[in-house]
Design an enzyme around this catalytic site. Structure first.
Site, PDB file in Angstrom:
ATOM      1  N   ARG A 104       0.158 -10.448  10.604  1.00  0.00           N
ATOM      2  CA  ARG A 104       1.446  -9.858  10.998  1.00  0.00           C
ATOM      3  C   ARG A 104       2.586 -10.852  10.767  1.00  0.00           C
ATOM      4  NH1 ARG A 104       0.176  -5.652   9.751  1.00  0.00           N
ATOM      5  NH2 ARG A 104      -1.698  -6.764   9.111  1.00  0.00           N
ATOM      6  N   LYS A 142       0.810  -1.214   0.000  1.00  0.00           N
ATOM      7  CA  LYS A 142       0.000   0.000   0.000  1.00  0.00           C
ATOM      8  C   LYS A 142       0.852   1.277   0.000  1.00  0.00           C
ATOM      9  CE  LYS A 142      -1.703   0.953   4.010  1.00  0.00           C
ATOM     10  NZ  LYS A 142      -0.989   2.174   4.444  1.00  0.00           N
ATOM     11  N   THR A 143       1.863   1.336   0.893  1.00  0.00           N
ATOM     12  CA  THR A 143       2.672   2.550   0.994  1.00  0.00           C
ATOM     13  C   THR A 143       3.421   2.816  -0.299  1.00  0.00           C
ATOM     14  OG1 THR A 143       2.930   2.154   3.366  1.00  0.00           O
ATOM     15  CG2 THR A 143       4.454   3.711   2.338  1.00  0.00           C
ATOM     16  N   GLN A 160      -9.334  -4.592   7.949  1.00  0.00           N
ATOM     17  CA  GLN A 160      -8.400  -4.187   8.998  1.00  0.00           C
ATOM     18  C   GLN A 160      -8.914  -2.990   9.798  1.00  0.00           C
ATOM     19  OE1 GLN A 160      -4.022  -4.602   8.095  1.00  0.00           O
ATOM     20  NE2 GLN A 160      -4.757  -4.543   5.981  1.00  0.00           N
ATOM     21  N   ASP A 181      -4.954   7.972   3.271  1.00  0.00           N
ATOM     22  CA  ASP A 181      -4.400   6.664   3.638  1.00  0.00           C
ATOM     23  C   ASP A 181      -5.193   6.088   4.815  1.00  0.00           C
ATOM     24  OD1 ASP A 181      -2.711   4.479   3.779  1.00  0.00           O
ATOM     25  OD2 ASP A 181      -1.172   5.531   4.939  1.00  0.00           O
ATOM     26  N   GLU A 182      -5.158   4.751   4.971  1.00  0.00           N
ATOM     27  CA  GLU A 182      -5.853   4.066   6.077  1.00  0.00           C
ATOM     28  C   GLU A 182      -7.301   4.542   6.179  1.00  0.00           C
ATOM     29  OE1 GLU A 182      -4.570   1.610   7.423  1.00  0.00           O
ATOM     30  OE2 GLU A 182      -2.404   1.827   7.606  1.00  0.00           O
TER      31      GLU A 182
END
Length: 671
Positions: free
Chosen positions: A601, A36-37, A241, A212-213
């Site tokens: 994770r 994503k980043t 998420q 973002d997010e």
């Protein structure tokens, strides 16, 4: 940088599409570990390389760390200075607007921003003005109520008695030219509503907006975005998420976005670059049971990987020992560093036995998303007493407890003792002894008894503790002698549950000492040995002997955005995950999203433990495994028989290697 080189070959097709689509509304559903980043930063760089002005781009995220990382990556990609590019958190962006425009609302541009402590003090002041005793109010709850009212999350029907207090609070903020954190989002919207020309100015400037997010945006953050956005708006998020509803996040904003911005193009990023196929199959199997979500299936090119291992330890102590043993074994066999391991917990209270097991195994660790058990004030207070009993010349610890609990030794007295110590180049304790036996005491009669009683207390426990056995019992007597329970009640007079919880921590601490004393491997169960053991492991200023970090013990909430080669999910039991409180509030799907975040994770290995029994309020309570475990596909699971109560014993070679590592660590610490 050439435009042709911007889109690297290692971007997959959906990523390339997301990067190059810069006109119109765009919704990017970015699965866990899907890059994503990278997509966001490449997209900003792509816009800049195609002639879009820096000043026209607004990128909003949730943490200063994420904003800095985003900006740094864009600089590296473009090689340009970015003085006019706005990459910011929502709150920092609110400050930027208000510094320029707030005078229209009757404030001055040099306004103060009140933090939580400032806000609490102002609420106290406003309560007194309304003739309400501040000491009887739950100030945290009042603050939360004010926050919810400000952002339209709750009506006054919830608690009308504080409405007048809120009005005084608001007028006081204005009077003091101060804002609280909610104002940083609320007041820009007030500005845009009351002054259309201001709104027009910012809408015309920021023609390209990225969020973002996006699944973590609140209702008011969504309103701010919607007010500013025209056509070219891109939001990036993953409804699977969304785990922050308790602080206002609303994953349904993703659905609202498609309704509010007709013609939205949706792009799904489903290739995961982090985890093995087995781990992703587990995650997909769990999250598929949620109904209100965007359908997607994560996949990996990293290979099948190891199966997920599920253990049923006898209790929380056995669970902690299992985790410690696995970390030591994997670290030795696979040459991993301590920071390759993450231990994820639904709630921070689960960390206590794990921290104790790590202490016993000499495993360095840090605690994220909560406070280390040994860093809690009540535990640090008791430890400070023990350290002063062991070494009265420890000035730092003496200052911590000389008036805790309060015994009438005030700042003036302490300043006098400090001056005597300074003049004589001595410790504070030596100064106390010098004063005690001097003919002309520095103390007035009012303070003399308290100081001498404190010294007598320390000396009495030195007599019974130093070199003696029965340390746990002596610590319990010490806690009773200083009447720490009464101190906690006084400090938390309106929060009896808090006082009881803190005292329960002390009782647990005493139990930990008792278990350590009874351990046959404890060669010297003395006060000095115990304090050395605590200090070696919990000293945050040091790293482990190889300089390679520490195991991360973290709540699942705090672990979002992190990744570890090896992950342990502890406490996978009904009532913990899913949490009882969340079940009562009907948040089963958010609890499942939380478990999904925990699973994703892990990069290479994932261990899950579900205890057969767990201690609760000094009792062992039979537990039931989390219902989420049955949602993991059986083909990726390796289930260990619940009857297996002990980890595999070490081989002689491992024992020898562990001994060598331990002595190497000790040697390095005392150089």
């Amino acid at each position: 940088m050439n435009k042709s080189n911007l889109i690297h070959a290692d971007l997959n097709d959906p990523q390339k599409q997301a990067v190059t689509t810069i006109e119109g509304p765009l919704l990017i559903i970015a699965g866990a570990g899907s890059g994503k980043t990278r997509v966001i930063t490449y997209r900003i760089a792509f816009m800049l390389e195609h002639g879009i002005k820096q000043s026209a781009i607004l990128a909003l995220t949730f943490t200063n760390k994420a904003a800095r990382e985003m900006e740094t990556r864009v600089k590296e990609l473009t090689g340009k200075k970015l003085q006019n590019l706005t990459v910011s958190t929502f709150h920092a962006f609110g400050v930027k607007i208000l510094r320029k425009e707030i005078e229209a609302l009757g404030y001055t541009a040099n306004f103060s921003i009140y933090d939580e402590t400032d806000r609490t003090e102002l609420i106290k002041e406003c309560l007194r003005e309304c003739s309400l005793p501040a000491e009887k109010a739950d100030l945290y709850t009042v603050g939360q109520l004010f926050s919810h009212v400000k952002v339209n999350k709750a009506p006054w029907d919830a608690d009308i008695r504080y409405k007048k207090v809120f009005e005084i609070y608001q007028s006081s903020l204005h009077l003091y030219n101060a804002l609280d954190f909610d104002d940083l989002l609320v007041l820009p919207l007030v500005l845009f509503e009351q002054f259309p020309e201001v709104k027009k100015k910012y809408r015309e400037r920021y023609c390209y907006i990225m969020i973002d997010e996006f699944q973590d945006t609140s209702r008011i953050q969504y309103q701010l975005m919607q007010t500013l956005a025209s056509r070219n708006i891109c939001v990036v998020g993953d409804d699977d998420q969304s785990i922050y509803s308790w602080r206002g996040a609303n994953y349904e904003n993703i659905l609202r976005f498609e309704q509010d911005f007709p013609g939205t193009l949706e792009i799904k990023l489903e290739q995961n670059y982090r985890s093995s196929t087995a781990i992703l199959d587990a995650a997909n199997g769990v999250i598929a049971h949620n109904t209100n979500r965007k359908i997607k299936t994560l996949w990996s090119g990293n290979g099948e990987g190891k199966p997920i291992e599920l253990f049923y330890p006898e209790d929380d102590n056995a669970e902690a020992e299992l985790i410690a043993d696995k970390i030591r074994s994997i670290r030795l066999h696979e040459r991993r560093t301590y920071d390759d391991f993450g231990v994820l917990l639904r709630t921070n209270f689960l960390s206590r036995p794990i921290e104790e097991a790590f202490l016993a195994a000499n495993i360095p660790y840090r605690v994220s998303g909560g406070q280390s058990f040994f860093a809690r004030k009540e535990i640090k207070d008791v430890l400070s007493y023990l350290r002063i009993i062991a070494n009265p010349r420890d000035d730092v610890n003496l200052l911590r407890i000389v008036n805790t609990p309060r015994r009438g030794i005030g700042k003036t007295t302490i300043a006098g003792i400090t001056e005597v110590a300074r003049k004589n180049h001595s410790s504070l304790w030596d100064a106390l002894e010098r004063i005690r036996y001097a003919h002309d005491s520095l103390f007035q009669d009012a303070g003399k008894k308290e100081v001498y009683d404190f010294m007598a207390l320390i000396e009495a426990f030195r007599e019974t503790m130093i070199g003696k056995r029965g340390l746990a019992g002596q610590v319990k007597q010490l806690v009773d002698a200083i009447d720490y329970w009464a101190y906690l009640v006084g400090e938390h007079h309106n929060e009896e549950k808090t006082a009881r919880r803190k005292y329960a921590n002390i009782e647990y601490f005493v139990q930990m000492i008792e278990l350590w004393e009874k351990d046959p491997d404890t060669a010297e169960p003395t006060l000095f040995a115990y304090l050395n053991r605590i200090s070696l492991i919990t000293n945050d200023s040091r790293d482990d002997e190889s300089g390679k970090g520490k195991v991360n013990i973290s709540t699942i909430h705090a672990a979002k955005g992190l990744e570890f080669p090896v992950v342990f999910i502890a406490g996978a039991e009904d009532g913990i995950i899913p949490h009882t409180r969340s079940l009562e509030e009907g948040d089963i799907e958010e609890e499942r999203r939380l478990f999904y975040v925990a699973i994703t994770r892990a990069q290479d290995k994932l261990f899950i433990s579900s205890c057969q029994a767990r201690r609760h309020q000094h009792q062992s309570v039979i537990t039931v495994e989390s219902p989420f475990l049955s949602e993991i596909p059986s083909h990726v699971m390796e289930i260990h028989d619940p009857k297996e109560t002990e980890a595999e014993s070490e081989t002689p070679e491992e024992t020898e290697r562990n001994a060598q590592e331990y002595f190497a660590m000790m040697k390095s610490r005392f150089k």
